[in-house]
Design a protein around this motif. Structure first.
Motif, PDB file in Angstrom:
ATOM      1  N   ILE A   1       0.857  -1.189   0.000  1.00  0.00           N
ATOM      2  CA  ILE A   1       0.000   0.000   0.000  1.00  0.00           C
ATOM      3  C   ILE A   1       0.889   1.233   0.000  1.00  0.00           C
ATOM      4  O   ILE A   1       1.901   1.271   0.696  1.00  0.00           O
ATOM      5  N   TYR A   2       0.508   2.245  -0.768  1.00  0.00           N
ATOM      6  CA  TYR A   2       1.219   3.521  -0.777  1.00  0.00           C
ATOM      7  C   TYR A   2       0.226   4.655  -0.589  1.00  0.00           C
ATOM      8  O   TYR A   2      -0.981   4.468  -0.766  1.00  0.00           O
ATOM      9  N   ALA A   3       0.747   5.810  -0.218  1.00  0.00           N
ATOM     10  CA  ALA A   3      -0.117   6.973   0.033  1.00  0.00           C
ATOM     11  C   ALA A   3      -1.272   6.610   0.961  1.00  0.00           C
ATOM     12  O   ALA A   3      -2.429   6.962   0.705  1.00  0.00           O
ATOM     13  N   THR A   4      -0.934   5.923   2.036  1.00  0.00           N
ATOM     14  CA  THR A   4      -1.866   5.541   3.114  1.00  0.00           C
ATOM     15  C   THR A   4      -2.851   4.445   2.745  1.00  0.00           C
ATOM     16  O   THR A   4      -3.036   3.494   3.514  1.00  0.00           O
ATOM     17  N   SER A   5      -3.493   4.558   1.586  1.00  0.00           N
ATOM     18  CA  SER A   5      -4.602   3.648   1.311  1.00  0.00           C
ATOM     19  C   SER A   5      -4.678   3.154  -0.133  1.00  0.00           C
ATOM     20  O   SER A   5      -5.635   2.451  -0.483  1.00  0.00           O
ATOM     21  N   SER A   6      -3.720   3.479  -0.962  1.00  0.00           N
ATOM     22  CA  SER A   6      -3.746   3.036  -2.359  1.00  0.00           C
ATOM     23  C   SER A   6      -3.093   1.660  -2.478  1.00  0.00           C
ATOM     24  O   SER A   6      -1.956   1.472  -2.064  1.00  0.00           O
ATOM     25  N   LEU A   7      -3.837   0.741  -3.063  1.00  0.00           N
ATOM     26  CA  LEU A   7      -3.367  -0.636  -3.180  1.00  0.00           C
ATOM     27  C   LEU A   7      -2.427  -0.758  -4.386  1.00  0.00           C
ATOM     28  O   LEU A   7      -2.784  -0.358  -5.503  1.00  0.00           O
ATOM     29  N   GLN A   8      -1.238  -1.292  -4.154  1.00  0.00           N
ATOM     30  CA  GLN A   8      -0.295  -1.511  -5.247  1.00  0.00           C
ATOM     31  C   GLN A   8      -0.867  -2.577  -6.188  1.00  0.00           C
ATOM     32  O   GLN A   8      -1.552  -3.508  -5.741  1.00  0.00           O
ATOM     33  N   GLY A   9      -0.579  -2.442  -7.475  1.00  0.00           N
ATOM     34  CA  GLY A   9      -1.070  -3.398  -8.452  1.00  0.00           C
ATOM     35  C   GLY A   9      -0.684  -4.824  -8.105  1.00  0.00           C
ATOM     36  O   GLY A   9       0.466  -5.087  -7.738  1.00  0.00           O
ATOM     37  N   GLY A  10      -1.618  -5.742  -8.225  1.00  0.00           N
ATOM     38  CA  GLY A  10      -1.353  -7.149  -7.968  1.00  0.00           C
ATOM     39  C   GLY A  10      -1.524  -7.564  -6.517  1.00  0.00           C
ATOM     40  O   GLY A  10      -1.457  -8.756  -6.207  1.00  0.00           O
TER      41      GLY A  10
ATOM     42  N   ARG B   1      -7.831  -7.955   0.078  1.00  0.00           N
ATOM     43  CA  ARG B   1      -7.997  -8.142   1.525  1.00  0.00           C
ATOM     44  C   ARG B   1      -7.083  -7.225   2.333  1.00  0.00           C
ATOM     45  O   ARG B   1      -7.260  -7.064   3.530  1.00  0.00           O
ATOM     46  N   PHE B   2      -6.091  -6.618   1.669  1.00  0.00           N
ATOM     47  CA  PHE B   2      -5.228  -5.633   2.317  1.00  0.00           C
ATOM     48  C   PHE B   2      -5.819  -4.236   2.132  1.00  0.00           C
ATOM     49  O   PHE B   2      -6.235  -3.871   1.029  1.00  0.00           O
ATOM     50  N   SER B   3      -5.842  -3.474   3.213  1.00  0.00           N
ATOM     51  CA  SER B   3      -6.309  -2.102   3.116  1.00  0.00           C
ATOM     52  C   SER B   3      -5.574  -1.238   4.132  1.00  0.00           C
ATOM     53  O   SER B   3      -5.017  -1.740   5.112  1.00  0.00           O
ATOM     54  N   GLY B   4      -5.560   0.071   3.875  1.00  0.00           N
ATOM     55  CA  GLY B   4      -4.876   0.992   4.754  1.00  0.00           C
ATOM     56  C   GLY B   4      -5.739   2.192   5.062  1.00  0.00           C
ATOM     57  O   GLY B   4      -6.587   2.595   4.256  1.00  0.00           O
ATOM     58  N   SER B   5      -5.520   2.773   6.247  1.00  0.00           N
ATOM     59  CA  SER B   5      -6.276   3.951   6.642  1.00  0.00           C
ATOM     60  C   SER B   5      -5.420   4.816   7.553  1.00  0.00           C
ATOM     61  O   SER B   5      -4.317   4.432   7.973  1.00  0.00           O
ATOM     62  N   ARG B   6      -5.980   6.007   7.856  1.00  0.00           N
ATOM     63  CA  ARG B   6      -5.221   6.973   8.664  1.00  0.00           C
ATOM     64  C   ARG B   6      -6.164   7.716   9.585  1.00  0.00           C
ATOM     65  O   ARG B   6      -7.310   8.036   9.226  1.00  0.00           O
ATOM     66  N   SER B   7      -5.655   7.997  10.800  1.00  0.00           N
ATOM     67  CA  SER B   7      -6.313   8.920  11.713  1.00  0.00           C
ATOM     68  C   SER B   7      -5.224   9.769  12.332  1.00  0.00           C
ATOM     69  O   SER B   7      -4.494   9.314  13.223  1.00  0.00           O
ATOM     70  N   GLY B   8      -5.095  10.971  11.856  1.00  0.00           N
ATOM     71  CA  GLY B   8      -4.033  11.846  12.338  1.00  0.00           C
ATOM     72  C   GLY B   8      -2.668  11.298  11.985  1.00  0.00           C
ATOM     73  O   GLY B   8      -2.349  11.110  10.801  1.00  0.00           O
ATOM     74  N   THR B   9      -1.869  11.005  13.005  1.00  0.00           N
ATOM     75  CA  THR B   9      -0.536  10.428  12.776  1.00  0.00           C
ATOM     76  C   THR B   9      -0.520   8.922  13.011  1.00  0.00           C
ATOM     77  O   THR B   9       0.542   8.315  13.060  1.00  0.00           O
ATOM     78  N   ASP B  10      -1.696   8.332  13.171  1.00  0.00           N
ATOM     79  CA  ASP B  10      -1.837   6.892  13.319  1.00  0.00           C
ATOM     80  C   ASP B  10      -2.323   6.286  12.013  1.00  0.00           C
ATOM     81  O   ASP B  10      -3.311   6.746  11.436  1.00  0.00           O
ATOM     82  N   PHE B  11      -1.617   5.248  11.569  1.00  0.00           N
ATOM     83  CA  PHE B  11      -1.943   4.578  10.319  1.00  0.00           C
ATOM     84  C   PHE B  11      -2.213   3.108  10.607  1.00  0.00           C
ATOM     85  O   PHE B  11      -1.582   2.516  11.492  1.00  0.00           O
ATOM     86  N   THR B  12      -3.108   2.544   9.859  1.00  0.00           N
ATOM     87  CA  THR B  12      -3.504   1.158  10.094  1.00  0.00           C
ATOM     88  C   THR B  12      -3.443   0.351   8.816  1.00  0.00           C
ATOM     89  O   THR B  12      -3.910   0.798   7.763  1.00  0.00           O
ATOM     90  N   LEU B  13      -2.862  -0.843   8.935  1.00  0.00           N
ATOM     91  CA  LEU B  13      -2.921  -1.844   7.876  1.00  0.00           C
ATOM     92  C   LEU B  13      -3.876  -2.927   8.354  1.00  0.00           C
ATOM     93  O   LEU B  13      -3.704  -3.457   9.459  1.00  0.00           O
ATOM     94  N   THR B  14      -4.845  -3.241   7.541  1.00  0.00           N
ATOM     95  CA  THR B  14      -5.811  -4.277   7.879  1.00  0.00           C
ATOM     96  C   THR B  14      -5.768  -5.385   6.845  1.00  0.00           C
ATOM     97  O   THR B  14      -5.752  -5.117   5.640  1.00  0.00           O
ATOM     98  N   ILE B  15      -5.726  -6.606   7.339  1.00  0.00           N
ATOM     99  CA  ILE B  15      -5.885  -7.780   6.480  1.00  0.00           C
ATOM    100  C   ILE B  15      -7.241  -8.361   6.858  1.00  0.00           C
ATOM    101  O   ILE B  15      -7.431  -8.807   7.992  1.00  0.00           O
ATOM    102  N   SER B  16      -8.171  -8.356   5.942  1.00  0.00           N
ATOM    103  CA  SER B  16      -9.572  -8.674   6.290  1.00  0.00           C
ATOM    104  C   SER B  16      -9.767 -10.141   6.614  1.00  0.00           C
ATOM    105  O   SER B  16     -10.580 -10.480   7.482  1.00  0.00           O
ATOM    106  N   SER B  17      -9.048 -11.011   5.947  1.00  0.00           N
ATOM    107  CA  SER B  17      -9.157 -12.448   6.187  1.00  0.00           C
ATOM    108  C   SER B  17      -7.793 -13.057   5.902  1.00  0.00           C
ATOM    109  O   SER B  17      -7.427 -13.258   4.751  1.00  0.00           O
ATOM    110  N   LEU B  18      -7.072 -13.333   6.964  1.00  0.00           N
ATOM    111  CA  LEU B  18      -5.678 -13.761   6.851  1.00  0.00           C
ATOM    112  C   LEU B  18      -5.562 -15.066   6.068  1.00  0.00           C
ATOM    113  O   LEU B  18      -6.292 -16.033   6.330  1.00  0.00           O
TER     114      LEU B  18
END
Lengths: 107, 120
Positions: free
Chosen positions: A48-57, A61-78
């Motif tokens: 993921i780049y720019a907080t939430s943009s998914l790299q090609g390929g 199930r991978f996603s990214g988000s931001r709240s202030g200076t806190d960033f989160t990577l989520t894998i929806s179903s490992l």
């Protein structure tokens, strides 16, 4: 330098679990945050780049988000191939810095 | 598909100069839209950005290493190189070459990495 911290440093999870990894910047980095996956003996792979943009390929199930200076990577179903170490990286200012990593292993 | 491949000695003596080359295939390094850089990872530890350089000659270094590091680019060979002077055991690491875009500086293509050990 901008310091990046990650939590947890490691976690154990099962296939199918929802996994969340947090990265915190020591100051504002706007959306200049990327996530990488690294497997043993391999180079990091951009997820993921720019907080939430998914790299090609990269599976959706991978996603990214931001709240202030806190960033989160989520894998929806490992999936079995997701067991790895995950790093965040800020590209807001030089020197570019990485978080210390979060190791995801099998429960 | 862009590919990057590091090459160079796997063993360097203390106080000497570490020299690595990254050969790029499947694309040209002759574009100012990209930066070509180096990242290292000591065994069992995290990632440290060393520096990046564009085809136009614009170069950025990590201040912690700036006094000992030089990156250069040879567009005719589609290669770029890293030199680290006066190495110590603390420079032992897997060294990766990688590409970033000139506007976002995320590393989208990486080499496989090469282990360099500093030891007498």
């Amino acid at each position: 330098d901008i310091q990046m911290t990650q939590s947890p440093s490691s976690l154990s999870a099962s296939v199918g679990d929802r996994v969340t990894i947090t990265c915190r910047a020591s100051q504002s980095i706007t959306n200049s945050l990327s996530w990488y996956q690294q497997k043993p003996g391999k180079a990091p792979n951009l997820l993921i780049y720019a907080t939430s943009s998914l790299q090609g390929g990269v599976p959706s199930r991978f996603s990214g988000s931001r709240s202030g200076t806190d960033f989160t990577l989520t894998i929806s179903s490992l999936q079995p191939e997701d067991f790895a170490t995950y790093y965040c990286q800020q590209s807001y200012s030089i020197p570019f810095t990485f978080g210390p990593g979060t190791k995801v292993d099998i429960k | 598909q862009l590919q990057l491949q590091e090459s160079g000695p796997g063993l360097v003596k203390p106080s000497e100069t570490l020299s690595l080359t990254c050969t790029v295939s499947g694309g040209s390094i002759g574009s100012s839209y990209y930066y070509w850089g180096w990242i290292r990872q000591p065994p069992g530890k995290g990632l440290e950005w060393i520096g990046s350089m564009s085809y136009s000659g614009s170069t950025y270094y990590n201040p912690s290493l700036k006094s000992r590091v030089a990156i250069s680019l040879d567009a005719s060979k589609n290669q770029f190189s890293l030199k680290v002077r006066s190495v110590t055991a603390a420079d032992t690491a897997v060294y990766y070459c990688a590409r970033t875009s000139a506007d976002s500086y995320y590393f989208d293509y990486w080499g496989q990495g090469t282990l360099v050990t500093v030891s007498s």
